[in-house]
Scaffold this active site. Structure first.
Site, PDB file in Angstrom:
ATOM      1  CB  VAL A  62      72.076 -40.058 -11.322  1.00 38.33           C
ATOM      2  CG1 VAL A  62      72.052 -39.049 -11.336  1.00 38.33           C
ATOM      3  CG2 VAL A  62      71.758 -39.996 -12.745  1.00 38.33           C
ATOM      4  CB  SER A 140      59.963 -41.536 -22.453  1.00 39.91           C
ATOM      5  OG  SER A 140      59.704 -40.793 -23.804  1.00 39.91           O
ATOM      6  CE1 TYR A 153      65.043 -41.029 -23.651  1.00 43.86           C
ATOM      7  CE2 TYR A 153      63.355 -42.252 -24.148  1.00 43.86           C
ATOM      8  CZ  TYR A 153      64.091 -40.876 -24.111  1.00 43.86           C
ATOM      9  OH  TYR A 153      63.020 -39.688 -23.097  1.00 43.86           O
ATOM     10  CB  SER A 156      65.942 -47.363 -20.688  1.00 49.09           C
ATOM     11  OG  SER A 156      65.343 -45.426 -21.020  1.00 49.09           O
TER      12      SER A 156
HETATM   13  P1  NAP Z   1      67.885 -33.082 -21.436  1.00 53.51           P
HETATM   14  O1  NAP Z   1      68.057 -31.689 -21.963  1.00 53.51           O
HETATM   15  O2  NAP Z   1      69.505 -33.520 -22.306  1.00 53.51           O
HETATM   16  O3  NAP Z   1      68.507 -33.124 -19.766  1.00 53.51           O
HETATM   17  C1  NAP Z   1      69.524 -33.812 -19.210  1.00 53.51           C
HETATM   18  C2  NAP Z   1      69.985 -33.883 -17.683  1.00 53.51           C
HETATM   19  O4  NAP Z   1      69.926 -34.750 -17.029  1.00 53.51           O
HETATM   20  C3  NAP Z   1      70.752 -32.605 -18.016  1.00 53.51           C
HETATM   21  O5  NAP Z   1      70.834 -32.175 -16.816  1.00 53.51           O
HETATM   22  C4  NAP Z   1      71.950 -33.969 -18.023  1.00 53.51           C
HETATM   23  O6  NAP Z   1      72.897 -33.146 -17.129  1.00 53.51           O
HETATM   24  C5  NAP Z   1      71.332 -34.609 -16.997  1.00 53.51           C
HETATM   25  N1  NAP Z   1      72.135 -35.933 -16.621  1.00 53.51           N
HETATM   26  C6  NAP Z   1      72.083 -37.040 -17.982  1.00 53.51           C
HETATM   27  N2  NAP Z   1      72.794 -37.612 -17.532  1.00 53.51           N
HETATM   28  C7  NAP Z   1      73.551 -37.731 -16.267  1.00 53.51           C
HETATM   29  C8  NAP Z   1      73.634 -38.689 -15.525  1.00 53.51           C
HETATM   30  N3  NAP Z   1      74.363 -39.548 -15.868  1.00 53.51           N
HETATM   31  N4  NAP Z   1      74.298 -38.126 -13.866  1.00 53.51           N
HETATM   32  C9  NAP Z   1      73.181 -37.013 -13.572  1.00 53.51           C
HETATM   33  N5  NAP Z   1      72.940 -36.179 -14.422  1.00 53.51           N
HETATM   34  C10 NAP Z   1      72.744 -36.956 -15.352  1.00 53.51           C
HETATM   35  O7  NAP Z   1      66.595 -33.874 -21.451  1.00 53.51           O
HETATM   36  P2  NAP Z   1      65.797 -33.163 -20.610  1.00 53.51           P
HETATM   37  O8  NAP Z   1      64.904 -33.275 -22.079  1.00 53.51           O
HETATM   38  O9  NAP Z   1      65.643 -32.450 -19.557  1.00 53.51           O
HETATM   39  O10 NAP Z   1      65.478 -34.902 -20.636  1.00 53.51           O
HETATM   40  C11 NAP Z   1      64.335 -34.548 -18.798  1.00 53.51           C
HETATM   41  C12 NAP Z   1      63.597 -36.378 -18.631  1.00 53.51           C
HETATM   42  O11 NAP Z   1      62.503 -36.166 -19.638  1.00 53.51           O
HETATM   43  C13 NAP Z   1      64.895 -37.533 -19.412  1.00 53.51           C
HETATM   44  O12 NAP Z   1      64.860 -38.336 -17.903  1.00 53.51           O
HETATM   45  C14 NAP Z   1      63.867 -37.937 -20.578  1.00 53.51           C
HETATM   46  O13 NAP Z   1      64.253 -39.127 -20.824  1.00 53.51           O
HETATM   47  C15 NAP Z   1      62.573 -37.237 -20.180  1.00 53.51           C
HETATM   48  N6  NAP Z   1      61.979 -37.005 -21.244  1.00 53.51           N
HETATM   49  C16 NAP Z   1      61.711 -35.957 -22.299  1.00 53.51           C
HETATM   50  C17 NAP Z   1      61.409 -36.022 -22.825  1.00 53.51           C
HETATM   51  C18 NAP Z   1      61.605 -35.041 -24.132  1.00 53.51           C
HETATM   52  O14 NAP Z   1      61.034 -34.614 -25.368  1.00 53.51           O
HETATM   53  N7  NAP Z   1      63.498 -33.687 -23.923  1.00 53.51           N
HETATM   54  C19 NAP Z   1      60.118 -36.675 -23.350  1.00 53.51           C
HETATM   55  C20 NAP Z   1      59.972 -38.047 -22.501  1.00 53.51           C
HETATM   56  C21 NAP Z   1      60.678 -37.774 -21.508  1.00 53.51           C
HETATM   57  P3  NAP Z   1      75.124 -33.151 -17.578  1.00 53.51           P
HETATM   58  O15 NAP Z   1      74.802 -33.106 -19.034  1.00 53.51           O
HETATM   59  O16 NAP Z   1      75.262 -31.720 -16.674  1.00 53.51           O
HETATM   60  O17 NAP Z   1      74.992 -34.150 -16.998  1.00 53.51           O
END
Ligand code: NAP
Length: 245
Positions: A62, A140, A153, A156
C-alpha cells in the site's frame, strides 16, 4: 444485514485485525476487495469465496502509490463504486528513541501514514454521497496517549488521528464520514513479536484483565462502516479494554 450491497476495500487483510474485519464485513453482506503483500490474503479470499461471499484479493504494497491507485481504480472498474475504505495495513517497529534508524522511521511513515493519505485521496474522489460512504482508519492507543519504546510508531499513529479529524471535517459536506479506531493491545502477529517484558507490562495495564481479540475490533469497524453510525464522524474510538482508563 448491516453492509448489504456495500463495496468495501480493506487493506492489510492477510491476517490479524484486517482478516477479522474482512470476515465480519462478509458476514454482514459486503462485497470485498482485500489487499496485502503476502499470499494469506488470497487464502482468506478463497475461504470467503467458498462460502459464496463476493470477494477479490490483490497483492501489493500500500506504500507504493501505483498499487494504491490501482486498488481504487480496480474497485471502480469491477463494481462501479466504492463505499467503504478501511485503512488497516500497518507495521510496528520497536526501538528506543536513540536506536530507531532513519530507514525505520521512513518505512513506518510510508506504510502507516502516506498510504492512508494516498488511499483517502483516491477513494474520496470516487465515493458517492448517495451511498453512505465511510472511511475507517486504524490508529492506536500509542498515537492518542503515547507509549514508550515505540516512539516512531506512536508518531505515525498520531498522524493518522490528525488526518482522520481533518479529513472528516473536509469530507463531511460530501457526505463521507471518516473515523478512527484506536486499539489498545490486540492478540495478533504484531504484538506477538515484541519484547516479552514490554508485552507483560502492556498486559498488566488492561483493566478488563485480558488481551483484546481481532473480533473485538472488527465489531466496531462494522458499526462505523454501517448506517448505525450515520451521524458519527471525526471520532477516534478506543477499543482497549480500559487500558488507559
Ligand atoms: P498484523 O497482524 O501485523 O497485520 C498487519 C496487516 O497489514 C497484515 O495483513 C499485513 O499483511 C498488512 N501490511 C503490512 N504492511 C503492508 C504493506 N506495506 N502493504 C500492504 N499490506 C501491509 O497487525 P494487526 O495487529 O492486525 O494490525 C492491524 C492495524 O491495527 C495496524 O494498522 C496496527 O498498527 C493497528 N493496531 C494494532 C494493535 C494491536 O495491538 N495488534 C494496536 C493498535 C493498533 P502482509 O504482511 O501480508 O502485507
Amino acid at each position: 444485514m448491516l453492509l448489504e450491497g456495500r463495496v468495501a476495500l480493506i487493506t492489510g487483510a492477510s491476517r490479524g485485525i484486517g482478516a477479522a474485519i474482512a470476515r465480519a464485513f462478509a458476514a454482514e453482506g459486503a462485497t470485498l476487495l482485500l489487499c496485502a503483500r503476502s499470499e494469506g490474503v488470497e487464502t482468506l479470499a478463497g475461504e470467503l469465496e467458498a462460502a459464496n461471499r463476493p470477494v477479490r484479493a490483490m497483492r501489493g504494497d500500500v506504500g507504493d502509490p501505483t498499487f494504491a491507485r490501482e486498488l481504487i481504480t480496480s474497485a471502480r472498474r469491477q463494481h462501479g463504486r466504492l463505499d467503504v475504505l478501511v485503512n488497516n495495513a500497518g507495521i510496528l517497529r520497536q526501538g528506543l528513541i536513540g536506536m530507531t534508524t532513519t530507514d525505520q522511521m521512513r518505512e513506518l511513515l510510508n506504510v502507516n501514514v502516506l498510504a492512508v493519505m494516498m488511499l483517502t485521496q483516491y477513494a474520496s474522489r470516487v465515493m458517492d454521497s448517495r451511498c453512505s460512504p465511510s472511511i475507517v482508519n486504524l490508529a492506536s492507543i500509542a498515537g492518542t496517549q503515547g507509549m514508550e519504546g515505540v516512539s516512531a510508531y506512536a508518531a505515525s499513529k498520531a498522524a493518522v488521528v490528525g488526518y482522520t479529524l481533518a479529513t472528516a471535517k473536509e469530507l463531511a459536506p460530501k457526505g463521507i464520514r471518516v473515523n478512527a479506531i484506536a486499539p489498545g493491545f490486540i492478540d495478533t502477529d504484531m504484538v506477538r513479536g515484541v519484547a516479552p517484558d514490554w508485552y507483560e507490562r502492556r498486559l498488566q495495564s488492561i483493566r478488563m484483565g485480558r488481551i483484546g481479540t481481532p473480533d473485538d475490533v472488527a465489531g466496531v469497524a462494522v458499526f462505523l462502516a454501517s448506517d448505525l453510525a450515520r451521524y458519527v464522524t471525526a471520532q477516534v474510538i478506543g477499543v482497549d479494554g480500559g487500558m488507559m482508563a
